[in-house]
Design an enzyme around this catalytic site. Structure first.
Site, PDB file in Angstrom:
ATOM      1  N   ARG A  30      -7.198   1.504  13.998  1.00  0.00           N
ATOM      2  CA  ARG A  30      -6.224   1.013  15.039  1.00  0.00           C
ATOM      3  C   ARG A  30      -6.138  -0.415  15.418  1.00  0.00           C
ATOM      4  O   ARG A  30      -5.282  -0.471  17.004  1.00  0.00           O
ATOM      5  CB  ARG A  30      -6.750   2.003  16.267  1.00  0.00           C
ATOM      6  CG  ARG A  30      -6.903   3.489  15.250  1.00  0.00           C
ATOM      7  CD  ARG A  30      -7.392   4.438  16.137  1.00  0.00           C
ATOM      8  NE  ARG A  30      -6.137   4.307  17.485  1.00  0.00           N
ATOM      9  CZ  ARG A  30      -4.750   5.593  17.491  1.00  0.00           C
ATOM     10  NH1 ARG A  30      -5.351   6.049  16.691  1.00  0.00           N
ATOM     11  NH2 ARG A  30      -3.834   5.554  17.848  1.00  0.00           N
ATOM     12  N   TRP A  75      -5.671  -3.646  20.187  1.00  0.00           N
ATOM     13  CA  TRP A  75      -4.950  -4.436  19.486  1.00  0.00           C
ATOM     14  C   TRP A  75      -4.120  -4.549  20.643  1.00  0.00           C
ATOM     15  O   TRP A  75      -3.749  -3.825  21.500  1.00  0.00           O
ATOM     16  CB  TRP A  75      -4.071  -3.257  18.771  1.00  0.00           C
ATOM     17  CG  TRP A  75      -3.123  -4.230  17.310  1.00  0.00           C
ATOM     18  CD1 TRP A  75      -3.239  -4.384  15.972  1.00  0.00           C
ATOM     19  CD2 TRP A  75      -1.529  -3.762  18.025  1.00  0.00           C
ATOM     20  NE1 TRP A  75      -2.703  -4.439  15.707  1.00  0.00           N
ATOM     21  CE2 TRP A  75      -1.055  -4.643  16.731  1.00  0.00           C
ATOM     22  CE3 TRP A  75      -1.165  -3.796  18.909  1.00  0.00           C
ATOM     23  CZ2 TRP A  75       0.080  -4.843  16.342  1.00  0.00           C
ATOM     24  CZ3 TRP A  75       0.254  -3.766  18.611  1.00  0.00           C
ATOM     25  CH2 TRP A  75       1.513  -4.728  17.311  1.00  0.00           C
ATOM     26  N   GLU A 484       2.165  -6.013   3.394  1.00  0.00           N
ATOM     27  CA  GLU A 484       0.884  -6.187   4.206  1.00  0.00           C
ATOM     28  C   GLU A 484      -0.386  -6.442   3.884  1.00  0.00           C
ATOM     29  O   GLU A 484      -0.997  -7.074   5.166  1.00  0.00           O
ATOM     30  CB  GLU A 484       0.611  -4.345   4.289  1.00  0.00           C
ATOM     31  CG  GLU A 484       1.974  -3.633   4.927  1.00  0.00           C
ATOM     32  CD  GLU A 484       1.737  -2.097   4.694  1.00  0.00           C
ATOM     33  OE1 GLU A 484       1.737  -1.281   3.389  1.00  0.00           O
ATOM     34  OE2 GLU A 484       1.265  -1.252   5.589  1.00  0.00           O
ATOM     35  N   HIS A 501      24.115 -11.579  -4.631  1.00  0.00           N
ATOM     36  CA  HIS A 501      24.870 -11.668  -3.242  1.00  0.00           C
ATOM     37  C   HIS A 501      23.882 -12.625  -2.679  1.00  0.00           C
ATOM     38  O   HIS A 501      24.380 -12.076  -1.708  1.00  0.00           O
ATOM     39  CB  HIS A 501      25.439 -10.602  -2.727  1.00  0.00           C
ATOM     40  CG  HIS A 501      26.221  -9.444  -3.910  1.00  0.00           C
ATOM     41  ND1 HIS A 501      27.672 -10.251  -3.979  1.00  0.00           N
ATOM     42  CD2 HIS A 501      26.073  -8.269  -4.877  1.00  0.00           C
ATOM     43  CE1 HIS A 501      27.318  -8.443  -4.698  1.00  0.00           C
ATOM     44  NE2 HIS A 501      26.813  -8.411  -5.095  1.00  0.00           N
ATOM     45  N   LYS A 600      -2.888   1.483  11.706  1.00  0.00           N
ATOM     46  CA  LYS A 600      -2.589   2.088  10.757  1.00  0.00           C
ATOM     47  C   LYS A 600      -1.790   3.187  11.737  1.00  0.00           C
ATOM     48  O   LYS A 600      -0.303   3.650  11.360  1.00  0.00           O
ATOM     49  CB  LYS A 600      -3.543   2.771  10.548  1.00  0.00           C
ATOM     50  CG  LYS A 600      -3.037   3.773  10.534  1.00  0.00           C
ATOM     51  CD  LYS A 600      -4.280   4.314   8.984  1.00  0.00           C
ATOM     52  CE  LYS A 600      -3.319   5.128   8.084  1.00  0.00           C
ATOM     53  NZ  LYS A 600      -2.696   5.134   6.307  1.00  0.00           N
TER      54      LYS A 600
HETATM   55  C1  G6P Z   1       2.459   1.446  10.853  1.00  0.00           C
HETATM   56  C2  G6P Z   1       1.270   1.328   9.275  1.00  0.00           C
HETATM   57  C3  G6P Z   1       2.257   1.879   7.819  1.00  0.00           C
HETATM   58  C4  G6P Z   1       2.719   2.715   8.382  1.00  0.00           C
HETATM   59  C5  G6P Z   1       3.421   3.186   9.372  1.00  0.00           C
HETATM   60  C6  G6P Z   1       3.899   4.405  10.069  1.00  0.00           C
HETATM   61  O1  G6P Z   1       3.257   0.125  10.415  1.00  0.00           O
HETATM   62  O2  G6P Z   1       0.988   0.139   9.251  1.00  0.00           O
HETATM   63  O3  G6P Z   1       0.901   1.719   6.898  1.00  0.00           O
HETATM   64  O4  G6P Z   1       3.936   3.066   7.174  1.00  0.00           O
HETATM   65  O5  G6P Z   1       2.507   2.668  10.307  1.00  0.00           O
HETATM   66  O6  G6P Z   1       3.079   5.159  10.445  1.00  0.00           O
HETATM   67  P1  G6P Z   1       3.161   7.458  10.305  1.00  0.00           P
HETATM   68  O7  G6P Z   1       2.072   7.339  10.937  1.00  0.00           O
HETATM   69  O8  G6P Z   1       4.441   7.250  11.258  1.00  0.00           O
HETATM   70  O9  G6P Z   1       3.288   6.987   9.041  1.00  0.00           O
END
Ligand code: G6P
Length: 605
Positions: A30, A75, A484, A501, A600
């Site tokens: 996280r 974070w 990523e 385009h 995440k």
């Molecule tokens: C973040 C993660 C992605 C994920 C997105 C949506 O950006 O780094 O890997 O796809 O969130 O997360 P969720 O838990 O809503 O699928």
């Protein structure tokens, strides 16, 4: 997107700090800008630093001891990545410690008022005001719970908080508003954490807190209350059917690789969806006048596949909108149904869209992995994708399981709409059931080739991923995987036709182009696009189930995946792209599980 954890042992003699450390390591996905711990023994002891906790501290010689502790992995949002800004934050008397996930939006005003009253701040964070607010409240009451509740009522924004004090050494308080907070009920310990994976080794019994709830964790037991009224809330613990072993890396170098290679197994689990809920979802979609699908990141790409599926299988139009733009674009009323896709079930953008839809009276359907998460609980009907714990920041197995659930919904809708014959639908259902085997076969057959291609193209730091029709979401998802974790510039389009385009002017010998070539009516146009990229010296990697001599001749590399109905092909075509991203990342000496600046679960907007 920080991770927080609090642990209280029923036994005063037990040292829980190594457990707090372990739980915090499980939350590192996280955020890992900085970390910090606190315990009460008998004074409040705080230990913090910048960087990832697992790099700094050894669990066996953990420097703090105590039978109650709390911790944080950060974070950064408010304030730079410094030791001073790392949590826990304390008050002027150094007796109250706070860890926080979320954003307190009125922290400027509160800070000014507290400074006027003589409080001295040591960090730039929004969190520190909570410790000082409680300190201030304790000037008029000797009741820790009341002081904390009064302080929390002054906060505007989103927060999950764990609070401890050396003046109240047997209790931790945990508050929630809009940021995830799960209470774990162990045999001889209680937990409060940002997610269930954190304490899964110790207990599977958990209670997700709802907004405006708080938990009092003490040696004698736990209690949940509403912090608006301080009235107790009666909540029964749920049991998660995840195993701690599932959340371990095993022999793999990274969680991302482990999760890619466990996709054949994980995919099978997606077939065990709750049938009555599926029926309810189908009825809701059939009776809606307008259908949206909304999500972020990878989950949004699953939503794009859903759009193609419903058009092809049921002649139903679905409008995909990314969650952060949902309120700006969607027209929602009582006859609107919205599908929310989220692995974590906590993404702030998606949750905000969900609450907007509920205010407008629309119908809400969740496709979620994490049991008991906010989106799962707040949707009228939620289908779980059963992917198990996904630890790597990059979503892989959850994407495939989301697709599986979306297929199952689409097939049911197809039966009701009568666009396809029942035999055709049953054939698709059979093929879906065979996909776990095909995923396994594909991973085995392409692995070596993809790692060799990764070696060849590792020095090319620009790429385009192109596809048409149902290949478009695959191209977008493949490009996202690469961006990523490699930090390379990679772009994808709403259709390979867009290349001409404007963007084709960027193609040169420093670029590779990944072409998703389906064995369907888009095949000829894709050949045209490949040709265009080749004539500008781009290196072309083609993914296809139909490697014709024409394709082999025009591409630099061809990766063959097994033939499946084109509608099911996104499940197989994404596999080489997941692997390509991992292998390029490893060749660069980077850790695929630790992409810089990403988390995440994005619980801030
Ligand atoms: C973040 C993660 C992605 C994920 C997105 C949506 O950006 O780094 O890997 O796809 O969130 O997360 P969720 O838990 O809503 O699928």
């Amino acid at each position: 997107m920080c991770g927080i954890i609090g642990v209280v042992s029923k036994k005063k003699s037990e040292n829980v700090m190594p457990i707090v450390y372990e739980c915090l390591c499980n939350l590192e996905y996280r955020g890992y800008d900085s970390f910090g711990f606190a315990t009460v023994n008998p004074h409040l002891h705080v230990l913090k630093n910048v960087g990832a906790v697992s790099k700094f501290i050894n669990q066996d010689n953990f420097p703090l001891k105590g039978s109650l502790g709390f911790a944080h992995t950060r974070w950064a949002t408010h304030g730079g990545v410094t030791k001073a800004n790392a949590h826990p934050h304390t008050d002027c008397t150094n007796t109250i410690g706070v860890v926080h996930n979320g954003i307190i939006s009125n922290h400027h005003e509160l800070r000014k008022e507290l400074i006027k009253k003589g409080h001295v701040f040591r960090s730039e964070t929004d969190t520190e005001i909570v410790a000082h607010l409680i300190e201030e409240e304790l000037k008029t009451t000797s009741d820790f719970e009341l002081a904390a509740v009064s302080a929390v009522r002054k906060l505007v924004g989103s927060f999950a908080l764990v609070i401890g004090s050396s003046n109240f050494p047997d209790v931790l308080l945990a508050f929630r508003k809009e940021s995830p907070l799960i209470i774990g009920i162990g045999k001889d310990k209680f937990f409060a954490a940002s997610d269930v994976i954190s304490f899964l080794k110790y207990t599977k019994k958990m209670i997700p807190l709802d907004d405006y709830e708080y938990a009092i964790l003490s040696r004698d037991g736990y209690m949940i209350k509403d912090w608006r009224t301080m009235n107790p809330v009666n909540k029964r613990p749920k049991t998660v059917n995840w195993d701690f072993e599932m959340a371990k890396k095993g022999d793999y170098d990274s969680f991302m690789e482990k999760e890619i290679f466990e996709q054949p197994l994980a995919f099978r689990e997606s077939f065990y969806i709750d049938k009555p809920t599926l029926k309810k979802v189908v009825q809701t979609l059939l009776s809606a006048k307008r259908i949206y699908v909304t999500a972020s990141g990878t989950s949004y790409h699953a939503g794009l596949v859903f759009q193609y599926l419903l058009k092809e299988l049921a002649n139903i139009s679905v409008i995909p909108v990314i969650s952060s733009e949902f309120q700006n674009l969607a027209i929602v009323d009582e006859e609107t149904a919205v599908v929310f896709i989220s692995q974590s079930g906590e993404t702030a953008d998606t949750l905000t869209a969900l609450r907007y839809v509920k205010r407008k009276g629309g119908k809400t359907i969740g496709i979620v992995n994490v049991v008991g998460s906010s989106i799962a609980r707040e949707c009228e009907a939620t289908l779980y994708i059963n992917a198990g714990p996904e630890i790597a920041v990059c979503a892989t197995k959850s994407y495939l399981n989301q697709l599986s659930v979306l297929y199952q919904i689409s097939f049911e809708l197809a039966k009701h709409r009568g666009i396809l014959g029942i035999n055709e639908i049953e054939a698709l259902e059979d093929q879906l059931k065979q996909l776990p085997e095909l995923i396994k076969l594909t991973l085995g057959s392409i692995n070596r080739k993809v790692s060799e291609i990764a070696k060849d193209i590792q020095y090319l730091s620009k790429s385009f991923y192109i596809g048409r029709g149902i290949g478009v979401p695959t191209a977008k998802e493949g490009s996202l995987k690469l961006r990523e974790i490699t930090y390379d510039f990679s772009m994808s389009f709403d259709g390979a036709g867009e290349l001409k385009h404007g963007s084709i002017s960027l193609v040169d010998s420093d670029m590779f182009v990944v072409a998703i070539v389906q064995n369907d009516e888009t095949y000829d146009d894709m050949i045209g696009n490949i040709q265009e990229c080749k004539s500008r010296n781009g290196k072309v990697i083609t993914i296809t189930s139909n490697p014709t001599s024409e394709l082999i001749e025009k591409s630099d590399y061809v990766i063959e995946v097994p033939e499946a109905n084109p509608l099911l092909s996104p499940v197989l075509y994404i596999l080489p792209l997941q692997l390509l991203a991992v292998y390029v990342t490893k060749l660069r000496g980077l850790n695929p599980d630790r992409p810089r600046a990403l988390a995440k679960s994005v619980t801030v907007k």
